[in-house]
Design a protein around this motif. Sequence first.
Motif, mmCIF file in Angstrom:
data_model
loop_
_atom_site.group_PDB
_atom_site.id
_atom_site.type_symbol
_atom_site.label_atom_id
_atom_site.label_comp_id
_atom_site.label_asym_id
_atom_site.label_seq_id
_atom_site.Cartn_x
_atom_site.Cartn_y
_atom_site.Cartn_z
ATOM 1 N N THR A 1 0.853 -1.185 0.000
ATOM 2 C CA THR A 1 0.000 0.000 0.000
ATOM 3 C C THR A 1 0.889 1.235 0.000
ATOM 4 N N LYS B 1 -4.303 10.036 -1.163
ATOM 5 C CA LYS B 1 -5.047 8.785 -1.301
ATOM 6 C C LYS B 1 -4.105 7.586 -1.185
ATOM 7 N N PHE C 1 -3.156 3.769 -2.392
ATOM 8 C CA PHE C 1 -3.274 2.862 -3.525
ATOM 9 C C PHE C 1 -2.619 1.553 -3.113
ATOM 10 N N HIS D 1 -2.182 -2.927 -4.089
ATOM 11 C CA HIS D 1 -2.403 -4.090 -4.940
ATOM 12 C C HIS D 1 -1.651 -5.269 -4.328
ATOM 13 N N ARG E 1 0.295 -2.018 -11.498
ATOM 14 C CA ARG E 1 -1.100 -1.693 -11.179
ATOM 15 C C ARG E 1 -1.211 -0.399 -10.370
ATOM 16 N N ILE E 2 -0.375 -0.269 -9.348
ATOM 17 C CA ILE E 2 -0.455 0.922 -8.493
ATOM 18 C C ILE E 2 -0.093 2.183 -9.282
ATOM 19 N N THR E 3 0.984 2.136 -10.058
ATOM 20 C CA THR E 3 1.385 3.333 -10.808
ATOM 21 C C THR E 3 0.338 3.693 -11.863
ATOM 22 N N GLN E 4 -0.265 2.693 -12.484
ATOM 23 C CA GLN E 4 -1.335 2.980 -13.452
ATOM 24 C C GLN E 4 -2.533 3.614 -12.752
ATOM 25 N N ASP E 5 -2.875 3.131 -11.566
ATOM 26 C CA ASP E 5 -3.978 3.717 -10.797
ATOM 27 C C ASP E 5 -3.673 5.170 -10.412
ATOM 28 N N ILE E 6 -2.431 5.437 -10.010
ATOM 29 C CA ILE E 6 -2.032 6.803 -9.654
ATOM 30 C C ILE E 6 -2.098 7.704 -10.888
ATOM 31 N N THR F 1 -3.922 7.283 -13.569
ATOM 32 C CA THR F 1 -5.325 7.474 -13.930
ATOM 33 C C THR F 1 -5.993 8.497 -13.025
ATOM 34 N N GLU F 2 -5.737 8.411 -11.741
ATOM 35 C CA GLU F 2 -6.346 9.332 -10.775
ATOM 36 C C GLU F 2 -5.840 10.762 -10.942
#
Length: 168
Positions: free
Chosen positions: A109, A126, A128, A130, A155-160, A162-163
């Motif tokens: 996390t 936030k 993030f 996985h 996954r985490i870097t893509q989520d960051i 995207t956000e």
Amino acid sequence: MKSLFKIIIITVIFTSINSCKYYNFTGAKPIDADTFQVNYFQNNADLIEPGIERIFTLELQDIIQNQTSLNLVPQGGDLLYEGEIVDYRITPMTATADQRAAQNRLSITVLVRFSNKNKEEDDFEKRFSHFHDYPANEQMIGARLTAGLDEIYARITQDIFTESVAKW
């Protein structure tokens, strides 16, 4: 007939070029920024795996550089990413008939604080996270650790991304 065809072609070309103003091939919307800065993400998790904070910081820089036209700067960036790794955990997930773990899960996390100097309403703080599941009879070292970190960080870097930039 020929002039109608020319008008249609010109309209299609103009629409295609004009739409690039709103979206690009990565899905990122244009933002009011030219530069970004990624500060070093410290590892503040209870369980410490040496070096994972450096790998994460580099992976976050790479995804933003590869999917935008923003320039990476060491300080004073229009977009600022900072935070820390707050949890690194290995937990048993499934058990065998003799009450031993059959599968383990590596979870990470990351707490991210994002600031956009030019558009403060985009700022956020936030978490993030996985995970990566692996057989319990294997140790989380070497190639297994690298594969797990690659999956989790992708996954985490893509989520960051995207956000903060893509805004999907």
